[in-house]
Design an enzyme around this catalytic site. Structure first.
Site, PDB file in Angstrom:
ATOM      1  N   GLY A 118       0.847  -1.193   0.000  1.00  0.00           N
ATOM      2  CA  GLY A 118       0.000   0.000   0.000  1.00  0.00           C
ATOM      3  C   GLY A 118       0.878   1.236   0.000  1.00  0.00           C
ATOM      4  CE  LYS A 119       5.543   4.846  -0.446  1.00  0.00           C
ATOM      5  NZ  LYS A 119       6.717   4.044  -0.068  1.00  0.00           N
TER       6      LYS A 119
END
Ligand code: NAD
Length: 434
Positions: A118-119
């Site tokens: 994720g980011k």
């Protein structure tokens, strides 16, 4: 040692710099072809699972309300909870968050961690806000993300312009909004916290230490001594500083640095400790550092050196400047610093690239240790952390190096193949619901 030839200069085509998403997809597709990835799994991994965009108001110091836009992209969680940093920078947008989230999936898989990718972040220039405003922005962003993050679901960490203080505010906000009985059991909702608030001893240096280690392992494989070797670093933040710190201890010489404020060079060597003290005293900027000459930003990558460490942003080494690079090794401290055209030129010239998903994976490995420490109610000592980190990075490096040698491919493609094969195995074993 790679040299710059007139033919290379002539062969440079003006290729437009593509977005990071194009880059990560090209890298993924090329590795997927190498391993004959099943088309169904290729479809799944080509898209992101969830994309969260939040708009939220924050009261500024002057009483005005400003609206901010925050992003969190969750690419894939086949191997475990989403994991990845939050970035505060004007270049943050949905495309950057997608690309960076994908890179996290490959990185955690390659490192053999029980995580997905994720980011996210907020599109802002933090230098324009006071500490109090940044605290309120962070707390309100955490509140807006609400149940989309969680210690067993999606675990953010620091990235560009966010740090242990940002993570402390996030952890406190998240824990404060849980029912009382769940509060303290939730501190591993973020990693990269200060060591007095559930953080891991050594998490600050984990990424830079990993960058240094991968350079050291590569040098050992090639019978090269780091003592006396010259290196240049783009970005003198968390990653750039710590990588420089450890390289200097091995006798390597820092000869040029670039940060957001400009570039400097001294072929006799720049003291890492002096530059660090200077930047600390000057709001993180190297502008005006005394013992070096000012370098034109466009000439930075052309500096005479053996090792080049991009440790700032994505898309920095491209067809526009790859032909100028004098280093024989690129160690990617940043995520996505080399685009596909730039990489092809470097590989053609016989320059080795230690790819980001291996080179900077010390950070997420350190984050995993912090998460385990919090989850198990343990407190690990610094020396213990450093030994564990080195063991894990050595394993990853050996896997990639051997795969690349066996299959006669570059290290990035090898790293991608290993990472994707591990995810493919999980899908094959579990099947697709329903
Ligand atoms: P940081 O905020 O601590 O430092 C960033 C540095 O980059 C600063 O010196 C800044 O001046 C410089 N910079 C910003 N814009 C620039 C530009 N246009 N040109 C040159 N320099 C510029 O960030 P960090 O945590 O050190 O992260 C750096 C890179 O490493 C990012 O790509 C990040 O995604 C990656 N990374 C960080 C970690 C981590 O644990 N912090 C882990 C893995 C990867």
């Amino acid at each position: 040692m790679a040299t710059l030839t007139a033919e290379y200069k002539k062969s440079v085509k003006k290729v437009p710099v593509k977005g990071m998403m194009d880059n990560v997809m090209e890298q993924f597709n090329s590795a997927a072809d190498q391993i004959n990835l099943h088309p169904n799994i290729k479809k799944i991994l080509s898209i992101t699972n969830n994309e969260i965009i939040v708009n939220f108001p924050v009261k500024m110091d002057n009483g005005d309300v400003e609206i901010f836009r925050g992003y969190r992209v969750q690419h894939n969680n086949a191997l475990g909870p989403y994991k990845g940093g939050l970035r505060y920078h004007p270049t943050v947008d949905i495309d950057a968050a997608r690309a960076l989230a994908m890179w996290m999936t490959w990185k955690t898989s390659l490192a053999g961690l029980p995580y997905g990718g994720g980011k996210g972040g907020i599109q802002l220039d933090p230098s324009k806000y006071s500490q109090g405003e940044l605290e309120r922005i962070t707390r309100r962003f955490t509140f807006a993300l609400a149940d989309n993050i969680g210690p067993e679901h999606d675990i953010p960490a620091p990235d560009v312009n966010t740090n242990s203080q940002t993570m402390a505010w996030m952890a406190d906000t998240y824990m404060s909004t849980r029912p009382p009985a769940e509060r303290t059991a939730n501190q591993h909702v973020v990693t990269g916290k200060p060591d007095g608030s559930g953080g891991l001893e050594g998490r600050d240096r984990a990424t830079g230490f990993g960058v240094y280690l991968t350079i050291k392992f590569w040098a050992e494989k090639n019978n090269i001594k780091l003592n006396g070797k010259k290196y240049i670093v783009q970005g003198f933040g968390n990653v750039g500083y710590w990588a420089s710190y450890f390289l200097e201890q091995d006798g390597a010489k820092l000869v040029a640095v670039q940060d957001a404020s400009g570039s400097i060079e001294n072929q006799k060597g720049i003291s890492v400790a002096d530059l660090f003290a200077y930047t600390k005293a000057h709001k993180g900027s190297l502008l005006g550092f005394p013992n070096a000459k000012v370098l034109d930003n466009d000439d930075f990558f052309a500096t005479d050196c053996d090792i080049c460490i991009p440790a700032a942003l994505g898309n920095q080494i491209t067809a526009e400047n790859a032909y100028q690079i004098k280093a024989s090794l690129i160690a990617e401290g940043a995520n996505g610093p080399t685009n596909v055209e730039g990489e092809n030129m470097l590989l053609e010239r016989g320059i080795t690239i230690i790819p980001d998903i291996l080179c900077n994976s010390g950070g997420v490995i350190g984050s995993y240790f912090e998460w385990l420490q919090n989850r198990n109610g343990e407190l690990w000592q610094l020396d213990e952390v450093m030994v564990k980190l080195e063991k894990k990075l050595k394993e990853s490096f050996e896997n990639v190096y051997k795969y690349a040698e066996d299959k006669a491919m570059d290290m990035r493609t090898a790293a991608y193949c290993i990472a994707i094969e591990r995810i493919e195995k999980a899908y094959v074993q579990r099947g697709i619901f329903p």
